[in-house]
Write an enzyme that holds these catalytic residues in place. Structure first.
Site, short mmCIF file in Angstrom:
data_model
loop_
_atom_site.label_atom_id
_atom_site.label_comp_id
_atom_site.label_asym_id
_atom_site.label_seq_id
_atom_site.Cartn_x
_atom_site.Cartn_y
_atom_site.Cartn_z
N CYS A 188 17.55 -0.58 -12.58
CA CYS A 188 17.16 -1.05 -13.92
C CYS A 188 16.39 0.01 -14.68
O CYS A 188 16.35 -0.03 -15.92
CB CYS A 188 16.41 -2.38 -13.88
SG CYS A 188 14.83 -2.35 -13.06
N HIS A 483 9.95 -4.33 -12.65
CA HIS A 483 11.26 -4.50 -13.29
C HIS A 483 11.21 -3.99 -14.73
O HIS A 483 10.24 -4.21 -15.44
CB HIS A 483 11.64 -5.97 -13.27
CG HIS A 483 13.03 -6.22 -13.77
ND1 HIS A 483 14.14 -5.59 -13.26
CD2 HIS A 483 13.48 -7.03 -14.76
CE1 HIS A 483 15.22 -6.00 -13.90
NE2 HIS A 483 14.86 -6.87 -14.82
#
Lengths: 553, 176
Positions: A188, A483
């Site tokens: 990510c 994240h």
């Protein structure tokens, strides 16, 4: 925010100042120059008789503000200044002795004149030891060529890009360029930066107008590896109208082949990836030109879009000698400014910061970045003029703004004592529209000399200083595991790009997010890009069709 | 006794000097602000306050638990009406070895496949220099000038896709 050009206005003089200028012109200012005393910190004062304490000629007071008459050189205090102008006709304009500011005794107010300011600044330049390394005197080429060059080139190309509308699920009400990216396993960090770059107008225009043509690239270079080619593939895929999430596998493979130390399946840093990607584009595209150290003229798309110039001034606090260096940059890393505490309205440096009470703002971080920094006693730098190590002041400023401004927020702190680092989750407030004028070298240098009306180096620059945010890479979680999610702004609607998931979000959600990489683009490019995307292809009934999209969409 | 008088006088004098200095500094600030205002160099405070207000409002709204329109769960439907599994299920061929790999597991596969990554590198050479190189932060970038003084161990890492907020610790590295 309204923009003045130049970045200050010449204030209208009062009647008395206008009269004075008519009658005496610049002679009074020139004579006064000899009485001006300057300090390395940019202060100016009037010091006619060096050994005497200035006193009011009427009451012999020495306290408060004292004014030095430009006509007769007599000194009066604030109580008697007005009287002086009444008893002596024409003696209306005087100078604040401590600050070298013009004062009108009749209007009882500070007044401003560009010629006076020029005399003051010139005195500073005369008193300052001359710059030995000569960098200061170099005249920077006008930005015009570079700025117009990129824009005009891409638009006059007028290459029509044919886009297949085969995929009926294109949901044509949504702009092109919105497509999820599959997470390939801890990727990510990569997806988030790619999503931001898809909406960087110069990059988007470059790849969508086929400026990097894969066929000719393959023919030209025997080297099969070409990151720009793989980027071109992704751009085509993302803007194709197909909305199923795309797997940037080929890109990952290509990137890993070029970056030895970053190639591993583990959690990585988005900023590092961004820099690495720009570097690889430059390696491939920039290499074929002049090996010019200054990336200003580098024609690779990475530098055209992101390259700016930073200025660093180191001033000796003893003699005022300033050494100036310029360094190119593709982003600006900012420390979080932890000083503003809105509840008390005071700066909160002494007490331990309570993260909820403090609001950090992007403007505060930029202020911090351009603030003069005292180099402590253990950091004395060698002064060429004094010929020894001295205490100095260091100050950064932006000499030339890039088209796309990437601001990197340093959300980590290191404790050398505990030998560990931690992430700073401190919230950062940021504007959607950002005016970078106060952080330009011309503004910073002007401020250093007391904001005098004077054309400092860089003032003539025509680069737009107003920016609009178009993408934000945010991070949640800890230093080692977290994240990344990117918010992109397309035609004034914000979308959340969370790996494969693209969703619409309210701008409030974006304002409240924890930014790590912030992408701003010059206003002109932002609005042009919005227009381009408004020429949306609508999928007509019955089968596939090709629709030409003029310009650089 | 002259001593107490001298003390009072010197403390009076120092207060006096301090007062003068303070007055001078206050006038400095006033003069600077006056100039900034007259020359039009001041920042638009109203705009800044408005932005601050919008941000504060936004944060309050987001923090409100009843406002979880911003679903963290990955079981949402995207704007195109699609839903996706937490681990990407698309299958394609590895460009290195030709095997069919599932997208969400591509990176770990590629790492081994290309002989990269920590395990692979440690296997390849056991020398301590290799380990050092692995943690080195020597920026590969020619165009990036580290103008700040911060040390180079400055990265934020990302995790695998999961429900937001869940920390999936994978491949963490020791502090250098």
């Amino acid at each position: 925010m309204s923009k003045q050009n130049p970045s200050y206005t010449n204030p209208k003089p009062c009647k008395h100042l206008a009269d004075y200028k008519l009658r005496h012109g610049l002679t009074g200012f020139k004579t006064l120059q000899n009485c001006l005393k300057t300090t390395p910190y940019g202060r100016t004062s009037v010091s006619k008789h060096k050994s005497e304490t200035p006193r009011c000629s009427l009451c012999f007071g020495y306290q408060g503000r004292l004014y030095f008459c430009l006509i007769c050189s007599s000194i009066t205090c604030s109580s008697h200044a007005n009287g002086h102008s009444q008893s002596h006709h024409g003696h209306e304009i005087s100078v604040d002795v401590e600050r070298a500011e013009l004062y009108c005794c009749v209007c009882r107010d500070q007044v401003y004149d560009p010629d006076f300011d020029r005399a003051v600044v010139s005195k500073h330049f005369m008193d300052m030891p001359s710059n030995v390394n000569g960098v200061e005197g170099v005249v920077e080429e006008s930005n015009k060529r570079r700025r117009l060059g990129l824009g005009l080139e891409l638009e006059s190309k007028r290459s029509k890009r044919l886009i297949s509308m085969a995929d009926r699920r294109a949901k044509s009400i949504f702009p092109l360029g919105l497509r999820g990216l599959n997470n390939l396993g801890n990727t990510c960090f990569m997806n988030s930066v790619l999503q931001a770059l898809f909406h960087a107008p110069p990059l988007r225009n470059y790849f969508l107008s086929d400026r990097h043509n894969r066929q000719s690239c393959r023919k030209r270079s025997s080297d099969r590896l070409c990151l720009p080619c793989d980027i071109d593939v992704i751009f085509s895929a993302v803007f194709s109208g197909d909305r199923t999430p795309y797997s940037p596998a080929r890109f990952l493979y290509s990137w890993w082949q070029h970056s030895e130390n970053l190639a591993s399946y583990e959690q990585q840093d988005a900023h590092e990836f961004f820099i690495s990607m720009l570097d690889q584009i430059h390696e491939k595209e920039g290499k074929s030109q002049n090996k010019d150290k200054d990336n200003r003229d580098c024609q690779c798309i990475a530098h055209k879009a992101f390259s700016g110039l930073l200025r660093s001034d180191v001033t000796c606090t003893t003699c005022g000698f300033t050494s100036t260096t310029y360094d190119p940059c593709v982003d600006i890393s900012l420390n979080l400014d932890m000083s503003f505490c809105p509840s008390t309205g005071m700066t909160n440096r002494t007490t331990k910061p309570n993260e909820n009470a403090i609001i950090s703002t992007l403007l505060g971080c930029l202020d911090l970045f351009t603030r003069p920094e005292k180099l402590g006693p253990d950091q004395k730098l060698y002064c060429q003029n004094c010929q020894e190590r001295r205490n100095s002041l260091k100050q950064m400023s932006i000499r030339r703004l890039p088209i796309v401004l990437c601001l990197h927020i340093k959300r980590f702190e290191h404790s050398t004592i505990r030998k560990m680092s931690r992430k700073i989750d401190q919230y950062l407030q940021f504007p959607f529209s950002l005016d970078m004028t106060p952080y330009l070298s011309s503004s910073i240098v002007r401020n250093r000399f007391g904001n005098r009306i004077f054309a400092f180096e860089g003032d003539e620059s025509e680069t737009c200083t107003e920016f609009e945010v178009f993408a934000l890479v945010t991070h949640s979680g800890m230093l080692e595991s977290g994240h990344y999610v990117t918010y992109v702004r397309v035609r004034n609607q914000w979308y959340k790009c969370d790996d494969a998931w693209i969703t619409e979000v309210d701008e409030g959600v974006v304002r409240a997010s924890q930014c790590y990489l912030m992408y701003y683009v010059q206003k002109g490019f932002y609005y042009k890009a919005s227009e381009d995307l408004s020429c949306l292809p609508m999928s007509p009934p019955g089968g596939e069709s090709y629709l030409p999209i003029a310009g650089c969409c | 006794m002259s001593a107490p008088n001298e003390d009072t006088m010197s403390s009076q004098l120092s207060s006096h000097f301090f007062g003068d200095l303070l007055d001078s500094i206050i006038v400095d600030v006033a003069s600077e602000c006056h100039r900034i205002a007259r020359l039009g160099l001041d920042r638009n405070l109203e705009e800044e306050e408005e932005e601050l207000r919008l941000s504060t409002q936004a944060r309050v709204r987001v923090a409100d638990p009843s406002n979880s329109g911003e679903a963290n769960s990955k079981y949402v439907v995207d704007i195109f009406g699609q839903s996706h599994p937490p681990i990407a299920s698309e299958i394609f061929e590895c460009m290195n070895c030709g095997r069919s790999i599932m997208a969400g597991r591509f990176a770990p596969h590629l790492e081994k496949c290309m002989g990269k990554g920590r395990k692979a590198r440690l296997k390849a050479t056991r020398s301590s220099t290799a380990a050092q190189n692995r943690y080195s932060r020597g920026s590969p970038v020619s165009s990036y000038s580290p103008y700040s003084n911060s040390t180079s161990t400055s990265r934020l890492s990302n995790g695998t896709p999961g429900v937001g907020g869940e920390e999936y610790s994978n491949g963490t590295f020791e502090e250098p």
